[in-house]
Design an enzyme around this catalytic site. Sequence first.
Site, PDB file in Angstrom:
ATOM      1  N   PRO A   2     -32.306 -10.798   0.542  1.00 55.96           N
ATOM      2  CA  PRO A   2     -33.251 -11.333   1.551  1.00 55.96           C
ATOM      3  C   PRO A   2     -33.680 -10.228   2.511  1.00 55.96           C
ATOM      4  CG  PRO A   2     -31.264 -12.684   1.406  1.00 55.96           C
ATOM      5  CD  PRO A   2     -30.990 -11.415   0.645  1.00 55.96           C
ATOM      6  N   GLU A   3     -34.982 -10.093   2.679  1.00 57.03           N
ATOM      7  CA  GLU A   3     -35.537  -9.062   3.558  1.00 57.03           C
ATOM      8  C   GLU A   3     -36.065  -9.711   4.836  1.00 57.03           C
ATOM      9  OE1 GLU A   3     -35.433  -5.899   3.124  1.00 57.03           O
ATOM     10  OE2 GLU A   3     -34.877  -5.700   1.027  1.00 57.03           O
TER      11      GLU A   3
END
Length: 274
Positions: A2-3
Amino acid sequence: MPELPEVETIRRSLAVKLPNRTVTEITVRDTRLREPVNEERLNQLIRGRKVVSLSRRAKYLLIHFDVGSCLILHLGMSGRLLLLPAMHPFDKHDHVIFAFDNDTELRLRDPRRFGSVAAVIEAELTEHPPLRHLGPEPLSSECTAQYLFERSRKLKAPVKNFIMDQQVIVGVGNIYASESLFLAGIHPLRAAGRISYPRWQKLLGAIKQVLKAAIKQGGTTLTDFRDSDGEMGYFQVKLRVYGRAGMPCFTCGTAIRSCVVGGRSTFYCPKCQK
Ligand SMILES: [Zn+2]
């Protein structure tokens, strides 16, 4: 992984559901996350407290409670946050569960257990170790081309490493770094210290553009990202270079190349990026 855009998407999704809800119970089914989960402190600071608001710092999701406590969540490599009905069966990777007063539960589901959960007093938030040394937010006004220009002077490290350094600027993950450098026409291996001020203006503009587009579409779906309702993401940011080695550049038709920079796969157009 997840960014920043995924975390921001989750924040926006939870921000319409969690405020004014009170945490009635906290269940830690496995304390072995990146940092051991301190169940006693979670109960002390979070249990019985009402959610006031949600914010984000880099890839940390911050849930702010009344009487000045804050929950810091990080999704690590594979973590997801799911807001589910309390009766929903547990997954074996649901490690930490926050039950709310409306029979819903926020669950951290993290198969690889690189995520983290910590509770702090609001006043100590900015001094909390993982947050203390973070660079500015790329979408904030304090992150300027002037700042990046000055900070990079005399540095020989490749610009791609520099913009991925969380102490310089947060939230520019590997995919977004390649995409931003393509948009700005900058070769990923160019020394950060040799990039002129006008090119930093262009690069920062590209970083903002790429991150905003990803947030608008709810994050990329290269992993099995889901939003907090447990729905699979239905969006995919158009990637111009990332993952396209050997395929023609959308601008000039030259084959996209890949190399490894700082241990990470990097994609660029040898003609468009100097
Ligand atoms: Zn090209």
